[in-house]
Scaffold this motif. Structure first.
Motif, PDB file in Angstrom:
ATOM      1  N   UNK A  13      -4.743 -16.905   5.985  1.00 53.87           N
ATOM      2  CA  UNK A  13      -3.442 -16.225   5.927  1.00 53.87           C
ATOM      3  C   UNK A  13      -2.893 -16.179   7.352  1.00 53.87           C
ATOM      4  N   UNK A  14      -1.745 -16.783   7.581  1.00 52.12           N
ATOM      5  CA  UNK A  14      -1.235 -16.907   8.946  1.00 52.12           C
ATOM      6  C   UNK A  14       0.213 -16.441   9.047  1.00 52.12           C
ATOM      7  N   UNK A  56      -5.901 -11.613  -0.337  1.00 54.23           N
ATOM      8  CA  UNK A  56      -4.766 -12.053  -1.135  1.00 54.23           C
ATOM      9  C   UNK A  56      -3.513 -11.939  -0.276  1.00 54.23           C
ATOM     10  N   UNK A  57      -2.504 -12.729  -0.603  1.00 48.80           N
ATOM     11  CA  UNK A  57      -1.206 -12.601   0.050  1.00 48.80           C
ATOM     12  C   UNK A  57      -0.261 -11.707  -0.747  1.00 48.80           C
ATOM     13  N   UNK A  58      -0.643 -11.364  -1.965  1.00 42.72           N
ATOM     14  CA  UNK A  58       0.242 -10.645  -2.875  1.00 42.72           C
ATOM     15  C   UNK A  58      -0.080  -9.149  -2.873  1.00 42.72           C
ATOM     16  N   UNK A  59       0.936  -8.342  -2.600  1.00 38.48           N
ATOM     17  CA  UNK A  59       0.713  -6.899  -2.469  1.00 38.48           C
ATOM     18  C   UNK A  59       0.121  -6.291  -3.731  1.00 38.48           C
ATOM     19  N   UNK A  60       0.610  -6.701  -4.910  1.00 43.84           N
ATOM     20  CA  UNK A  60       0.090  -6.139  -6.155  1.00 43.84           C
ATOM     21  C   UNK A  60      -1.390  -6.446  -6.321  1.00 43.84           C
ATOM     22  N   UNK A  61      -1.777  -7.678  -5.972  1.00 46.42           N
ATOM     23  CA  UNK A  61      -3.177  -8.060  -6.125  1.00 46.42           C
ATOM     24  C   UNK A  61      -4.042  -7.366  -5.079  1.00 46.42           C
ATOM     25  N   UNK A  62      -3.505  -7.194  -3.876  1.00 47.37           N
ATOM     26  CA  UNK A  62      -4.231  -6.469  -2.831  1.00 47.37           C
ATOM     27  C   UNK A  62      -4.549  -5.054  -3.310  1.00 47.37           C
ATOM     28  N   UNK A  63      -3.567  -4.412  -3.916  1.00 48.46           N
ATOM     29  CA  UNK A  63      -3.769  -3.066  -4.418  1.00 48.46           C
ATOM     30  C   UNK A  63      -4.739  -3.054  -5.598  1.00 48.46           C
ATOM     31  N   UNK A  64      -4.575  -4.016  -6.499  1.00 48.00           N
ATOM     32  CA  UNK A  64      -5.435  -4.066  -7.673  1.00 48.00           C
ATOM     33  C   UNK A  64      -6.896  -4.289  -7.304  1.00 48.00           C
ATOM     34  N   UNK A  66       0.673 -10.681   8.723  1.00 43.83           N
ATOM     35  CA  UNK A  66       1.136  -9.330   9.040  1.00 43.83           C
ATOM     36  C   UNK A  66       1.471  -8.568   7.771  1.00 43.83           C
ATOM     37  N   UNK A  67       2.205  -9.217   6.867  1.00 41.87           N
ATOM     38  CA  UNK A  67       2.614  -8.550   5.631  1.00 41.87           C
ATOM     39  C   UNK A  67       1.406  -8.193   4.771  1.00 41.87           C
ATOM     40  N   UNK A 123      -9.217 -18.020  12.799  1.00 41.25           N
ATOM     41  CA  UNK A 123      -8.198 -17.807  11.774  1.00 41.25           C
ATOM     42  C   UNK A 123      -6.790 -17.927  12.355  1.00 41.25           C
ATOM     43  N   UNK A 124      -6.671 -17.732  13.659  1.00 37.58           N
ATOM     44  CA  UNK A 124      -5.357 -17.824  14.292  1.00 37.58           C
ATOM     45  C   UNK A 124      -4.392 -16.740  13.859  1.00 37.58           C
ATOM     46  N   UNK A 125      -4.918 -15.576  13.477  1.00 35.45           N
ATOM     47  CA  UNK A 125      -4.032 -14.509  13.010  1.00 35.45           C
ATOM     48  C   UNK A 125      -4.363 -13.135  13.591  1.00 35.45           C
TER      49      UNK A 125
END
Length: 264
Positions: free
Chosen positions: A32-33, A232-240, A38-39, A58-60
């Motif tokens: 994730x870069x 994950x890059x997806x906020x919903x999945x991060x929360x789940x 950040x998001x 990772x460069x992040x």
């Protein structure tokens, strides 16, 4: 899960060599870069994660540091891990990581993978970093038991953590015991890859409990005392993925999942 629903985060942790508590649930940032990093890290912190995992390669690190700085969460409340490639100069690389992360220390610094020379010289840099307060705990990644033993025998310092690929399909009781007998915390990555999310045994348990396969896999790690860092890059999945603090797997469920590995 709705973005307005508060996930039930687990509070499970393990005590490291320094006495620090390492949350068993962390947020991984591999691949994730840029602004996505950040998001994603910001979404994880907003959801309640208090453990972030990154690495020099990772460069992040800068993006993860930006998310932490802008989150409003106190630095001391977040467990931050980064990693050093074996080909890089240890202390100089750590100082670059700290600058990018915007912090004066990391909670855990890992040798990212074994080098060709056994990594003893680099490990001595790691020990110096711990003694100098730049890293509260130090460890390795992708090492086997013999490699860990060499570092211990050569320096008198055992890695606090070994981060390796781990999932129900890789479960090996001998590997678990090798770590525990040495006092090394086992941390797994890529838990949700390799077909785990689609495996019929995991899907059946998830359906029966009204959970996602990812939640079942994360919960399985926690109940075994193994650190897990889903990404994950997806906020919903991060929360789940973090919404696992309000249920437990039965002994029968654990045994069924363990049996998916090569040595249950």
């Amino acid at each position: 899960m709705s973005e307005h629903t508060t996930p039930h985060l687990p509070t499970d942790s393990v005590t490291l060599t320094s006495g620090a508590a390492m949350p068993l649930l962390g947020f991984g940032t591999w691949q994730i870069k840029g602004s996505q990093a950040t998001d994603a890290a910001a979404a994880a912190l907003e959801a309640g994660y208090r453990h972030l995992d990154t690495a020099t390669v990772y460069g992040n690190e800068g993006e993860v540091g930006k998310a932490l700085a802008e989150s409003g969460v106190a630095r001391d409340d977040v467990f931050v891990t980064t990693k050093c490639p074996p080909s890089k100069p240890g202390l100089a690389t750590l100082r670059e990581s700290l600058d990018l992360l915007g912090t004066d220390h990391v909670d855990l610094w890992l040798i990212h993978w074994p080098g060709s020379d056994g990594d003893v010289a680099l490990w001595k840099d790691f020990v110096a970093a711990r003694e100098g307060g730049l890293a509260r705990d130090i460890g390795v990644s992708n090492f086997d038991a013999a490699m860990i033993d060499r570092l211990t025998s050569e320096t008198g310092v055992t890695p606090a953590v070994n981060q390796i690929e781990w999932s129900p399909l890789l479960h090996d009781r001998d590997v678990v015991e090798q770590h525990r007998s040495r006092g090394v915390v086992l941390e797994g990555y890529s838990a949700l890859r390799g077909g785990t999310l689609e495996h019929p045994v995991i899907v059946e348990i998830a359906d029966r409990l009204g959970r996602t396969p990812a939640q079942v896999i994360v919960r399985w790690h926690l109940q075994h005392g193994i650190v897990v860092i889903p990404k994950s890059r997806q906020a919903d999945r991060i929360r789940s993925n973090a919404d696992v603090g309000d249920f437990e797997l039965t002994v029968a469920d654990l045994r069924a999942i363990d049996a998916l590995g090569p040595n249950p």
